[in-house]
Design a protein around this motif. Structure first.
Motif, PDB file in Angstrom:
ATOM      1  N   ASP A 283       0.817  -1.210   0.000  1.00 13.47           N
ATOM      2  CA  ASP A 283       0.000   0.000   0.000  1.00 13.47           C
ATOM      3  C   ASP A 283       0.853   1.262   0.000  1.00 13.47           C
ATOM      4  OD1 ASP A 283      -2.339  -1.475   0.062  1.00 13.47           O
ATOM      5  OD2 ASP A 283      -2.484  -1.422   2.245  1.00 13.47           O
ATOM      6  N   ASP A 284       2.111   1.147   0.384  1.00 20.24           N
ATOM      7  CA  ASP A 284       2.946   2.331   0.590  1.00 20.24           C
ATOM      8  C   ASP A 284       3.921   2.615  -0.547  1.00 20.24           C
ATOM      9  OD1 ASP A 284       1.908   2.831   3.246  1.00 20.24           O
ATOM     10  OD2 ASP A 284       3.016   1.068   3.874  1.00 20.24           O
ATOM     11  N   GLY A 285       4.681   1.615  -0.958  1.00 23.42           N
ATOM     12  CA  GLY A 285       5.668   1.853  -1.996  1.00 23.42           C
ATOM     13  C   GLY A 285       6.403   0.572  -2.357  1.00 23.42           C
ATOM     14  N   CYS A 286       7.121   0.606  -3.459  1.00 22.02           N
ATOM     15  CA  CYS A 286       7.827  -0.575  -3.937  1.00 22.02           C
ATOM     16  C   CYS A 286       9.065  -0.144  -4.712  1.00 22.02           C
ATOM     17  CB  CYS A 286       6.913  -1.400  -4.834  1.00 22.02           C
ATOM     18  SG  CYS A 286       7.524  -3.076  -5.126  1.00 22.02           S
ATOM     19  N   LEU A 287      10.140  -0.901  -4.546  1.00 26.82           N
ATOM     20  CA  LEU A 287      11.417  -0.589  -5.178  1.00 26.82           C
ATOM     21  C   LEU A 287      11.818  -1.723  -6.110  1.00 26.82           C
ATOM     22  CD1 LEU A 287      13.757   1.578  -5.009  1.00 26.82           C
ATOM     23  CD2 LEU A 287      14.857   0.009  -3.401  1.00 26.82           C
ATOM     24  N   PHE A 288      12.358  -1.360  -7.275  1.00 27.91           N
ATOM     25  CA  PHE A 288      12.802  -2.340  -8.252  1.00 27.91           C
ATOM     26  C   PHE A 288      14.258  -2.059  -8.624  1.00 27.91           C
ATOM     27  CE2 PHE A 288       8.376  -1.275  -8.801  1.00 27.91           C
ATOM     28  CZ  PHE A 288       7.734  -2.503  -8.850  1.00 27.91           C
ATOM     29  N   TYR A 289      15.000  -3.122  -8.899  1.00 27.63           N
ATOM     30  CA  TYR A 289      16.387  -2.956  -9.345  1.00 27.63           C
ATOM     31  C   TYR A 289      16.567  -3.621 -10.700  1.00 27.63           C
ATOM     32  CZ  TYR A 289      21.455  -3.324  -9.634  1.00 27.63           C
ATOM     33  OH  TYR A 289      22.764  -3.250 -10.059  1.00 27.63           O
ATOM     34  N   ASP A 290      16.985  -2.829 -11.685  1.00 25.92           N
ATOM     35  CA  ASP A 290      17.267  -3.314 -13.030  1.00 25.92           C
ATOM     36  C   ASP A 290      18.756  -3.618 -13.103  1.00 25.92           C
ATOM     37  OD1 ASP A 290      17.725  -3.743 -15.700  1.00 25.92           O
ATOM     38  OD2 ASP A 290      16.731  -1.926 -16.404  1.00 25.92           O
ATOM     39  N   ALA A 291      19.117  -4.886 -12.902  1.00 31.20           N
ATOM     40  CA  ALA A 291      20.530  -5.264 -12.860  1.00 31.20           C
ATOM     41  C   ALA A 291      21.213  -5.035 -14.204  1.00 31.20           C
ATOM     42  CB  ALA A 291      20.664  -6.732 -12.441  1.00 31.20           C
ATOM     43  N   ARG A 292      20.477  -5.198 -15.271  1.00 31.34           N
ATOM     44  CA  ARG A 292      21.066  -5.044 -16.606  1.00 31.34           C
ATOM     45  C   ARG A 292      21.586  -3.632 -16.831  1.00 31.34           C
ATOM     46  NH1 ARG A 292      17.933  -6.223 -22.373  1.00 31.34           N
ATOM     47  NH2 ARG A 292      19.702  -5.692 -23.742  1.00 31.34           N
ATOM     48  N   HIS A 293      20.832  -2.658 -16.349  1.00 34.26           N
ATOM     49  CA  HIS A 293      21.226  -1.259 -16.532  1.00 34.26           C
ATOM     50  C   HIS A 293      21.729  -0.614 -15.235  1.00 34.26           C
ATOM     51  CE1 HIS A 293      18.269  -2.016 -19.833  1.00 34.26           C
ATOM     52  NE2 HIS A 293      19.186  -1.356 -20.535  1.00 34.26           N
ATOM     53  N   ASP A 294      21.805  -1.425 -14.171  1.00 31.68           N
ATOM     54  CA  ASP A 294      22.255  -0.938 -12.864  1.00 31.68           C
ATOM     55  C   ASP A 294      21.484   0.320 -12.468  1.00 31.68           C
ATOM     56  OD1 ASP A 294      23.715  -0.826 -10.501  1.00 31.68           O
ATOM     57  OD2 ASP A 294      25.331   0.370 -11.388  1.00 31.68           O
ATOM     58  N   ARG A 295      20.176   0.177 -12.442  1.00 25.85           N
ATOM     59  CA  ARG A 295      19.307   1.338 -12.177  1.00 25.85           C
ATOM     60  C   ARG A 295      18.137   0.918 -11.303  1.00 25.85           C
ATOM     61  NH1 ARG A 295      17.389   4.483 -17.379  1.00 25.85           N
ATOM     62  NH2 ARG A 295      19.654   4.866 -17.397  1.00 25.85           N
ATOM     63  N   TYR A 296      17.753   1.824 -10.413  1.00 25.47           N
ATOM     64  CA  TYR A 296      16.608   1.590  -9.531  1.00 25.47           C
ATOM     65  C   TYR A 296      15.382   2.334 -10.040  1.00 25.47           C
ATOM     66  CZ  TYR A 296      19.407  -0.577  -5.839  1.00 25.47           C
ATOM     67  OH  TYR A 296      20.208  -1.424  -5.107  1.00 25.47           O
ATOM     68  N   ARG A 297      14.231   1.777  -9.724  1.00 20.78           N
ATOM     69  CA  ARG A 297      12.954   2.436  -9.980  1.00 20.78           C
ATOM     70  C   ARG A 297      12.116   2.375  -8.709  1.00 20.78           C
ATOM     71  NH1 ARG A 297      10.160  -0.664 -14.410  1.00 20.78           N
ATOM     72  NH2 ARG A 297      11.505  -2.371 -13.728  1.00 20.78           N
ATOM     73  N   LEU A 298      11.522   3.492  -8.359  1.00 20.45           N
ATOM     74  CA  LEU A 298      10.701   3.590  -7.155  1.00 20.45           C
ATOM     75  C   LEU A 298       9.284   3.966  -7.540  1.00 20.45           C
ATOM     76  CD1 LEU A 298      10.333   3.923  -3.990  1.00 20.45           C
ATOM     77  CD2 LEU A 298      10.898   6.337  -4.372  1.00 20.45           C
ATOM     78  N   ALA A 299       8.318   3.284  -6.959  1.00 21.29           N
ATOM     79  CA  ALA A 299       6.908   3.661  -7.070  1.00 21.29           C
ATOM     80  C   ALA A 299       6.361   3.787  -5.653  1.00 21.29           C
ATOM     81  CB  ALA A 299       6.126   2.612  -7.853  1.00 21.29           C
ATOM     82  N   TYR A 300       5.584   4.840  -5.412  1.00 21.08           N
ATOM     83  CA  TYR A 300       5.060   5.032  -4.054  1.00 21.08           C
ATOM     84  C   TYR A 300       3.753   5.802  -4.092  1.00 21.08           C
ATOM     85  CZ  TYR A 300       6.335   9.993  -3.990  1.00 21.08           C
ATOM     86  OH  TYR A 300       6.404  11.344  -4.268  1.00 21.08           O
ATOM     87  N   ASP A 301       2.997   5.662  -3.016  1.00 21.41           N
ATOM     88  CA  ASP A 301       1.732   6.376  -2.858  1.00 21.41           C
ATOM     89  C   ASP A 301       2.037   7.759  -2.301  1.00 21.41           C
ATOM     90  OD1 ASP A 301      -0.750   7.371  -2.221  1.00 21.41           O
ATOM     91  OD2 ASP A 301      -1.464   5.551  -1.252  1.00 21.41           O
ATOM     92  N   CYS A 302       1.743   8.798  -3.086  1.00 21.25           N
ATOM     93  CA  CYS A 302       2.094  10.161  -2.671  1.00 21.25           C
ATOM     94  C   CYS A 302       0.960  10.866  -1.945  1.00 21.25           C
ATOM     95  CB  CYS A 302       2.533  10.998  -3.873  1.00 21.25           C
ATOM     96  SG  CYS A 302       1.187  11.403  -5.012  1.00 21.25           S
ATOM     97  N   SER A 303      -0.132  10.156  -1.646  1.00 23.42           N
ATOM     98  CA  SER A 303      -1.214  10.797  -0.915  1.00 23.42           C
ATOM     99  C   SER A 303      -0.699  11.279   0.434  1.00 23.42           C
ATOM    100  CB  SER A 303      -2.391   9.828  -0.719  1.00 23.42           C
ATOM    101  OG  SER A 303      -1.984   8.675  -0.029  1.00 23.42           O
TER     102      SER A 303
END
Length: 255
Positions: A73-93
């Protein structure tokens, strides 16, 4: 930026010494002005940031459905190992937990959880035991960057005031924590102050000294034995006591 590393072996329990070292690495690299702008830190590190609300519009689904897809319900983090990059998604309410969620997810990045333990990816079969260990480490990191114990304890010592209410007031006023997070932080530091300071060779780790003087000028004399201190603390003492009231009377909170 972060120098401290640990072996790849799966941890059997949270490694608090490792977390402490990474926190000090973090503070050594950050020019601190509270409260921290966590989104700026994510973006400065090359992390792509999206809100649940943006994804809801893009995918034409509800925010609740976005949260269900990510399993949080709060947020989730992803790691793209191929490109060595993170992506963050979160609830901004506008919820009290938002800053804690961001700090927690930043902890996963700084502690290299997704890089060192790829089995924690949401696309893989996850070990609940490992996830619990890594979440506890990320929670400790979050608390230590949102309201650093050495700064809270140093300010309390300068006022000769070791009370939960004073730690709470500083957590709310200086560090911008929510009522719930400040209450938890104040009780934690009050309970474990001796254990926290036991290994300090000086009054506090040297990395925090560069941040301390500016706060001492503002908060160092705000004990309740001064007029300014009584005026400043009054609302926080009442707020702290109101929050504790349901704990004293469980029936009143429906438990």
């Amino acid at each position: 930026m972060m120098k401290t590393k640990r072996k790849r072996n799966l941890p059997a329990k949270p490694d608090w010494y490792f977390v402490d070292a990474r926190v000090e690495d973090f503070w050594a690299a950050v020019d601190f002005e509270p409260p921290l702008n966590l989104l700026d830190i994510f973006r400065a590190g090359g992390c792509t940031v999206k809100t649940y609300q943006e994804l809801s519009q893009k995918l034409d689904i509800s925010v609740d459905e976005v949260a269900a897809r990510f399993g949080s319900d709060d947020g989730c983090l992803f790691y793209d190992a191929r490109h060595d990059r993170y992506r963050l998604a979160y609830d901004c309410s506008t919820r009290p937990r938002t800053r804690w969620t961001l700090a927690h997810e930043l902890g996963h990045i700084v502690l290299r959880h997704l890089e060192d333990f790829p089995e924690t990816s949401i696309t893989r079969t996850q070990s609940p035991v490992l996830l619990d260990i890594l979440d506890k480490e990320a929670d400790k990191f979050a608390g230590d960057i949102l309201a650093p114990a050495p700064l809270l304890i140093g300010l309390a010592e300068s006022s000769h005031l070791h009370t939960k209410e004073f730690y709470y007031a500083l957590s709310r006023d200086l560090f911008g924590l929510s009522i719930q997070a400040a209450h938890y932080r104040a009780r934690f530091i009050y309970r474990y102050r001796d254990k926290i300071t036991k290994h300090w060779t000086d009054a506090k780790p040297a990395v925090y000294q560069k941040h301390m003087n500016k706060f001492l000028a503002l908060y160092g004399g705000l004990g309740p034995d001064t007029l300014a201190g009584r005026y400043w603390m009054e609302k926080y003492i009442k707020e702290y006591q109101r929050y504790e009231e349901p704990e004293r009377c469980p029936a009143a909170s429906g438990e």
